[in-house]
Design a protein around this motif. Structure first.
Motif, PDB file in Angstrom:
ATOM      1  N   THR A  49     105.677  56.383  38.038  1.00 34.73           N
ATOM      2  CA  THR A  49     104.568  57.197  38.859  1.00 34.73           C
ATOM      3  C   THR A  49     105.252  58.420  38.994  1.00 34.73           C
ATOM      4  O   THR A  49     104.276  59.472  38.977  1.00 34.73           O
ATOM      5  CB  THR A  49     104.336  56.315  40.100  1.00 34.73           C
ATOM      6  OG1 THR A  49     103.923  55.202  39.540  1.00 34.73           O
ATOM      7  CG2 THR A  49     103.362  57.167  41.015  1.00 34.73           C
ATOM      8  N   GLN A  92      97.852  54.582  40.909  1.00 32.88           N
ATOM      9  CA  GLN A  92      98.377  53.166  40.631  1.00 32.88           C
ATOM     10  C   GLN A  92      97.637  52.329  41.741  1.00 32.88           C
ATOM     11  O   GLN A  92      97.378  50.964  41.360  1.00 32.88           O
ATOM     12  CB  GLN A  92      99.854  53.313  40.974  1.00 32.88           C
ATOM     13  CG  GLN A  92     100.162  51.780  41.054  1.00 32.88           C
ATOM     14  CD  GLN A  92     101.837  51.671  41.147  1.00 32.88           C
ATOM     15  OE1 GLN A  92     102.582  52.732  40.981  1.00 32.88           O
ATOM     16  NE2 GLN A  92     102.575  50.584  41.083  1.00 32.88           N
ATOM     17  N   ASP A 176      97.697  54.867  35.480  1.00 37.65           N
ATOM     18  CA  ASP A 176      98.808  53.982  36.032  1.00 37.65           C
ATOM     19  C   ASP A 176      98.351  52.769  36.487  1.00 37.65           C
ATOM     20  O   ASP A 176      97.530  52.677  37.279  1.00 37.65           O
ATOM     21  CB  ASP A 176      99.376  54.934  37.258  1.00 37.65           C
ATOM     22  CG  ASP A 176     100.509  54.564  37.651  1.00 37.65           C
ATOM     23  OD1 ASP A 176     101.159  53.535  37.226  1.00 37.65           O
ATOM     24  OD2 ASP A 176     101.336  55.430  38.723  1.00 37.65           O
ATOM     25  N   GLU A 177      98.865  51.808  35.806  1.00 34.83           N
ATOM     26  CA  GLU A 177      98.567  50.437  36.051  1.00 34.83           C
ATOM     27  C   GLU A 177      97.229  50.026  36.192  1.00 34.83           C
ATOM     28  O   GLU A 177      96.578  49.462  37.224  1.00 34.83           O
ATOM     29  CB  GLU A 177      99.346  49.788  37.274  1.00 34.83           C
ATOM     30  CG  GLU A 177     100.747  50.155  37.142  1.00 34.83           C
ATOM     31  CD  GLU A 177     101.617  49.329  37.983  1.00 34.83           C
ATOM     32  OE1 GLU A 177     101.299  48.378  38.398  1.00 34.83           O
ATOM     33  OE2 GLU A 177     103.032  49.499  38.069  1.00 34.83           O
TER      34      GLU A 177
HETATM   35 MG   LIG Z   1     104.312  53.180  39.824  1.00 36.24          MG
END
Ligand SMILES: [Mg+2]
Ligand SMILES: Nc1ncnc2c1ncn2[C@@H]1O[C@H](COP(=O)(O)OP(=O)(O)OP(=O)(O)O)[C@@H](O)[C@H]1O
Lengths: 250, 383, 543
Positions: A49, A92, A176-177
């Motif tokens: 991140t 995220q 992110d994810e």
């Molecule tokens: Mg992360």
């Protein structure tokens, strides 16, 4: 340097950053080509991140530079400028504008002029309406387009944020994810969507979900302690003893 | 034609309130001037003055709401913009006195003669022209807001820090305007005005016109704000309020958005101050007092911030309450006001408007989920 | 038994010694008295001899008599020729014994005859007095005499002074005498160049306003080039040292203001630093502390007047409890429902501040209340060219003590540890079993209580009125914002910097403009460092 002349889309060159003495990113270098999709894996706290924070201007690196499209040094620009260069990001933790409707979230993200006065005098046209309708269909939120974003479920927020990214239509997407909190079916769906997007965009995806990474079927980079541990096909990386040691486990 | 366009562009409530204000602008002066004294429908002079004052307050509250309710900037210094507009108007009115002052100096206002000043300071030039004064009414607050906002927003000063700076700003101005050598009449301020554009400020006719202008200005402001809030820029403003850094990642220049709102808001506040001064007949440094600016915040909060009608309702309710209390129970007013701050923040985060919405929601058994939901605690969750 | 006898003998002996010595005193008194009455009955032209005789005794006891003589206040009774000093009183003249100065009867002026003196005698008296006091046994008197001569620059006293300085043992007296000699030397046309240069050197070293005046007035009278050069140099150096003391004085005033700011802000630093709560009622906590002092003093005045000196010591813990209690109630009743919403907290606490102000106004009235200074809080003393007042000094000391104690509480106690844990990571602290709500409540009470104690101190230097808090609140904010949140050192440095900056600007800009400039400076400063001088870093502090 030939790398810079070859003008890859993104080139991280010896980037380091530390927080109060703790090195979160340690002399990280990486190249993303135009049109490439890259998957990034790595243990918690590996700096995935943080790497995105650096690319998007949220965090300034202590050392090193980040070149976009050859010669634009991203470390010299702020978040808004970087976004306008064509880098979009999904966070995220899904962050959408809670007191706006799903529709308005997309309207705000729509590619276009970002100036104060162009926003003030902005008139929605047919083309814009159509592309929003398309996106709503893709993220399957048509029926909730007038609902407040705050009222969406976690997974729906994830989708909405992906939709916002689509509306932005950036050259490079940082994701992110994306499938955290999604069902298996949705995960497969998302992988499919990302693959489709990657046909005419460059994408960096961070994920912990191995089956998802397998579905993407792209080059994988494994980060650990702020540096590249291993890079290559998923099979190659997964077989790397260092990766097994620090991330995948035996 | 235009009204049709506006009706579509505005939200309905704002539209109807604007219409009501325009009716008000005509009706009240009529009831004051035409209906004879003693008739039950007659509106006495003092009431015209009082309502006119409230209209200016409502405009100020609306200005604050534009930055606080829609952009998340809690300014504790909006009274300063109001006062600056008021001073610009006051300077014009001062120069209109001409040689009718106590010292009968054709150019210098009385207080300057009293201080043995020989000539008019440069910053008083031009204020004998009405148009120039009117330009200054909006330009001076705008410039101050621009400078402060540009510095603050660029370096991302937000939240309570920004509130504190704005408070420091109005406090510094308060101290400055108390000084005699600033050239604004020291702690007495500017007063003893005679006429405006040749019309006596004492006559009911002039006062009725001033009232009407205030009502129209408020209606105009309401329409303007409504147009802004409903535009895409309005959506960006709300986005900035709720998740500032997320908005940046979409490519919006948050500092520009905030600066636009802040400067526009300061201009509206300045205009409100300019309408206020001829109606109350005085402007003094007390208007810069930090407590005044915080009062504006409570008007907005009581009415309901983030709505356009709320600040207007709030300004009328709270200042009306103040007029009533300070006459009937002078000792209780501060208790009431203090209690209001506590109660509104604890139990009515969306103000009277929100309360009405909740009641309506209860009545139709359709809980409006967001009506009473506090704004997100930590909007900066962009990770 | 023998021991006892020994003791008795010793007591007896010392008693005898005492009697003998007083007897001796009596004896010399009688001879003085004789000279005095001789003086009174002598002819005018003979009186000089008697004055000299008095001076020759070297006994400072005759000084008041001589001074009265020169002033024409000495009379003798026509009836028995006894001599008195007189003072105007109702119904005639009040008689005083010429030596003991004991008050006697009041008599009509008819029965008295004045002891006349002329100018020649007066000069003689003045010299005699100077000589007597300059050589007095009492160092205090000698010092006074030297200082008086320094002021009057009496040429005739020069030889006397020179004699005195040679015999002087006390350093401060000697210094004063040398100064007086130097001052007289500069006036003395007959003095040599070397003497004057020495005198100039003396003033250069002295370096105060008086020295500057003396040397400046000497400059045009300088006879030789060396003298005028030395004088010019001395002036330059004195001006430099004056400027230095000026600066020192500014620093002192600045630190004093800084200590007041520190006291007002330190509680705020805690509540804001730990909880992110901007407490607009903080100033009212200070006010409550000041009013507690007032009440304590009232009670003491009415019931235990003897304890007035200790009133502040009683007030401190009480003020802590009162303000801390109100703070606790506020936190439990209002603030805890508003965590994470700093702007709302700001508004709610503003409401509380209005209520507290009005409550105090209702109970105590709107006017200023008189809060007395105990003796140890009043008075002043000097260090070099700097005058320090006791109350300012005590407040500085108190502020620093509070600071250090608080620092210790934060660093060394369990409660401090919990507080820091909560500041750094609320969620983590909660999951470690720290009851964060209680930490919050106690922190807030602590911050408020300290504000109350600050109120006790501030009651000593500012008006105690319901508006007391309002005068400090914006300044306290400025200190905290400037110093940086979550760091007590920042508050200390911030308070002192702002205090000193204010006082250094004041001479140039005036008090109000200085304040405005400081505010503008802070506004600009926040743009550069939005989180203050000593900002915490990291994810946790993103408010
Ligand atoms: Mg992360
Ligand atoms: N602003 C910051 N202040 C302090 N530490 C930080 C900051 N940002 C990141 N870190 C630290 O840097 C390290 C890397 O964090 P990062 O969020 O990049 O990890 P990640 O690889 O995304 O992990 P995860 O898989 O859990 O999301 C962590 O130890 C984190 O605590």
């Amino acid at each position: 340097m030939s790398l810079k002349e070859r003008k890859p889309l993104l080139y991280l060159d010896g980037v380091s950053v530390s927080f109060d003495g703790f090195k979160a990113i340690n002399n990280l270098s990486m190249v993303i080509e135009k049109g490439e999709m890259r998957a990034i894996i790595g243990p918690n706290g590996a700096g995935k991140t943080t790497m995105m924070d650096i690319i998007t201007g949220k965090t300034r690196p202590d050392e090193g530079s980040v070149f976009f499209e050859g010669d634009t040094d991203l470390t010299k620009h702020d978040e808004a400028a970087i976004a306008n260069l064509g880098i979009g990001r999904k966070f995220q933790k899904p962050t959408v504008f809670e007191s706006h409707t799903v529709m308005d979230n997309l309207v705000l993200s729509m590619k276009g002029k970002r100036g104060v006065f162009s926003a003030l005098f902005h008139q929605e046209d047919a083309q814009e309406r159509n592309s929003i309708a398309d996106i709503l269909e893709i993220i399957r939120l048509e029926h909730r387009k007038d609902a407040l974003a705050a009222d969406l479920s976690h997974g729906q927020k994830q989708w909405l944020e992906i939709g916002m990214l689509l509306a932005q239509d950036p050259k490079l997407l940082l994701v992110d994810e994306p499938v955290a909190g999604m069902t298996d079916a949705e995960t497969v769906e998302t992988a499919k969507l990302l693959r489709e997007i990657s046909r005419n965009h460059s994408v960096i995806v961070v994920e912990h979900d191995m089956s998802f990474i397998r579905d993407l079927d792209v080059k994988v980079t494994c980060l650990a302690e702020g540096a590249v541990l291993s890079e290559g096909s998923l099979a190659h990386v997964a077989a790397d003893p260092k990766v097994i040691e620090s991330y995948l486990g035996r | 034609m235009i009204s049709r366009y506006l009706f579509q562009a505005l939200d309905k409530r704002a539209f109807w309130v604007a219409v009501a204000l325009m009716v008000f602008a005509v009706l009240v002066p009529l009831l004051n001037l035409v209906v004879p004294d003693g008739h039950p429908l007659h509106v006495p002079d003092y009431l015209v003055g009082l309502l006119g004052k409230y209209l200016c307050y409502a405009m100020l509250a609306l200005a604050l709401d534009l930055v606080w309710g829609y952009c998340g900037i809690l300014s504790l210094g909006h009274g300063a913009f109001f006062a600056l507009g008021g001073y610009a108007m006051g300077m014009y009115l001062m120069r209109q006195i001409g040689d009718r002052g106590v010292y009968a100096n054709p150019v210098l206002p009385d207080f300057m003669v009293f201080l043995n000043w020989e000539k008019l300071p440069w910053f008083w030039y031009g204020f004998d022209q009405f148009w120039f004064a009117m330009v200054m009414v909006v330009v001076v607050p705008a410039v101050l807001a621009f400078v402060l906002g540009w510095l603050a927003f660029r370096s991302r000063v937000t939240g309570v820090y920004l509130s504190i700076i704005t408070q420091a700003m109005t406090y510094a101005l308060l101290l400055a305007f108390f000084r005699n050598d600033m050239g604004f009449g020291g702690n007495n301020g500017l007063t003893d005005f005679k006429d405006i554009l040749g019309f006596s400020l004492q006559s009911s006719g002039t006062r009725a016109v001033l009232f009407a202008l205030s009502a129209l200005a408020l209606a105009g402001t309401l329409v303007l704000c409504s147009l802004i809030v409903r535009s895409k820029l309005g959506k960006v403003m709300i986005a900035v309020r709720d998740a500032e850094s997320r908005t940046r990642f979409l490519g919006y220049r948050v500092e520009h958005v905030k600066l636009f709102a802040f400067v526009l808001s300061a201009m509206i506040a300045g205009l409100a101050g300019a309408l206020y001064v001829p109606q109350v007949g005085i402007i003094n440094p007390g208007e810069f007092a930090p407590a005044n600016s915080i009062d504006v915040v409570i008007w907005t909060a009581v009415g309901g911030r983030g709505t356009l009608i709320g600040p207007i309702i709030g300004a009328f309710l709270v200042s009306g309450g103040k007029s009533y209390f300070t006459a009937a129970f002078p000792d209780l007013w501060l208790f009431a006001l203090g209690g209001l701050f506590v109660i509104v923040t604890l139990f009515m985060p969306k103000g009277v408007i929100g309360l009405l919405g909740q009641l309506k929601g209860l009545a139709s058994k359709m809980p409006r989920k967001n009506a009473d939901k506090p704004l997100p605690a930590k909007p900066e969750a962009a990770e | 038994m023998r021991q006892l006898r020994k003791l008795a003998v010793a007591v007896l002996l010392s008693f005898l010694a005492a009697v003998a010595s007083t007897g001796h005193g009596k004896a010399s008194d009688t001879s003085l008295e004789a000279t005095i009455s001789a003086l009174a009955s002598a002819k005018l032209k003979d009186r000089g001899n008697h004055i000299e005789a008095l001076a020759a005794t070297g006994d400072a006891q005759v000084v008041p008599f001589l001074e009265a003589l020169a002033a024409g206040d000495v009379y003798f009774k026509k009836s028995d020729k006894t001599v008195f000093i007189t003072r105007k009183a109702e119904g005639g003249l009040q008689l005083l014994d010429p030596l003991s100065l004991e008050e006697g009867e009041v008599v009509g002026s008819r029965s008295l005859k004045k002891v006349k003196v002329n100018n020649k005698l007066r000069r003689l008296v003045r010299g005699a007095v100077a000589g007597l006091t300059v050589q007095s046994h009492d160092a205090g008197t000698r010092l006074e005499a030297a200082n008086a001569l320094y002021k009057s620059q009496d040429l005739e006293a020069l030889p006397l002074l020179k004699a005195a300085v040679a015999a002087e043992t006390d350093e401060t007296v000697k210094d004063a005498q040398e100064r007086a000699i130097a001052a007289i030397t500069l006036k003395n046309v007959k003095a040599s160049e070397a003497e004057r240069l020495e005198a100039l050197g003396k003033f250069k070293a002295q370096g105060d306003q008086e020295a500057l005046a003396l040397v400046s007035s000497f400059l045009p009278q300088a006879k030789t080039a060396a003298e005028s050069e030395a004088a010019a140099l001395a002036i330059q150096s004195i001006e430099k040292s004056l400027a230095m003391w000026d600066a020192v004085e500014n620093v002192w005033y600045g630190l004093s203001l800084g200590s007041v700011l520190l006291l007002a802000a330190i509680g705020l630093a805690i509540t804001f630093g730990v909880m992110g709560v901007i407490n607009m009622a903080h100033g009212e906590m200070v006010m409550l502390g000041a009013y507690t002092t007032f009440v304590v003093q009232e009670v003491i005045r009415k019931s235990f007047p003897g304890f007035f000196e200790f009133s502040l010591l009683f007030a401190l813990p009480l003020a802590f409890l009162v303000a801390g209690g109100v703070g606790l109630a506020m936190e439990r009743g209002i603030i805890r429902f508003l965590y994470g919403r700093p702007l709302e907290t700001l508004l709610a606490t503003w409401g509380v501040s209005l209520i507290l102000q009005q409550a105090v106004r209702t109970i105590f009235g709107p006017t200023n209340k008189e809060v007395g200074n105990p003796d140890w809080m009043s008075g002043a003393f000097e260090i070099g060219g700097l005058a320090l007042t006791a109350n300012r000094l005590w407040i500085l000391v108190f502020a620093l003590v509070v600071f250090v104690v608080l620092l210790m509480v934060l660093k060394r106690t369990h409660f401090g540890l919990q507080m820091r844990a909560v500041t750094q990571n609320r969620r983590m602290a909660a999951s470690m079993g720290i009851r964060t709500p209680w930490v919050d409540a106690r922190t807030f009470a602590l911050g408020s209580g300290i504000a109350g104690m600050a109120g006790v101190a501030l009651s000593q230097i500012s008006n105690v009125s319901p508006n007391l808090g309002q005068t400090y609140i914006i300044d306290s904010f400025m200190v905290v914002v400037f110093g940086g949140v979550g760091n007590l050192w920042g508050t200390l440095v911030g308070a002192m910097t702002l205090g000193v900056a204010n006082k250094f600007l004041e001479p140039y800009a005036g008090a109000v403009l200085a304040k405005i400039l400081v505010l503008v400076f802070i506004i600009l400063f926040i743009q550069k460092k939005p989180r203050g001088l000593f900002a915490l870093k990291g994810r946790a502090v993103d408010l």
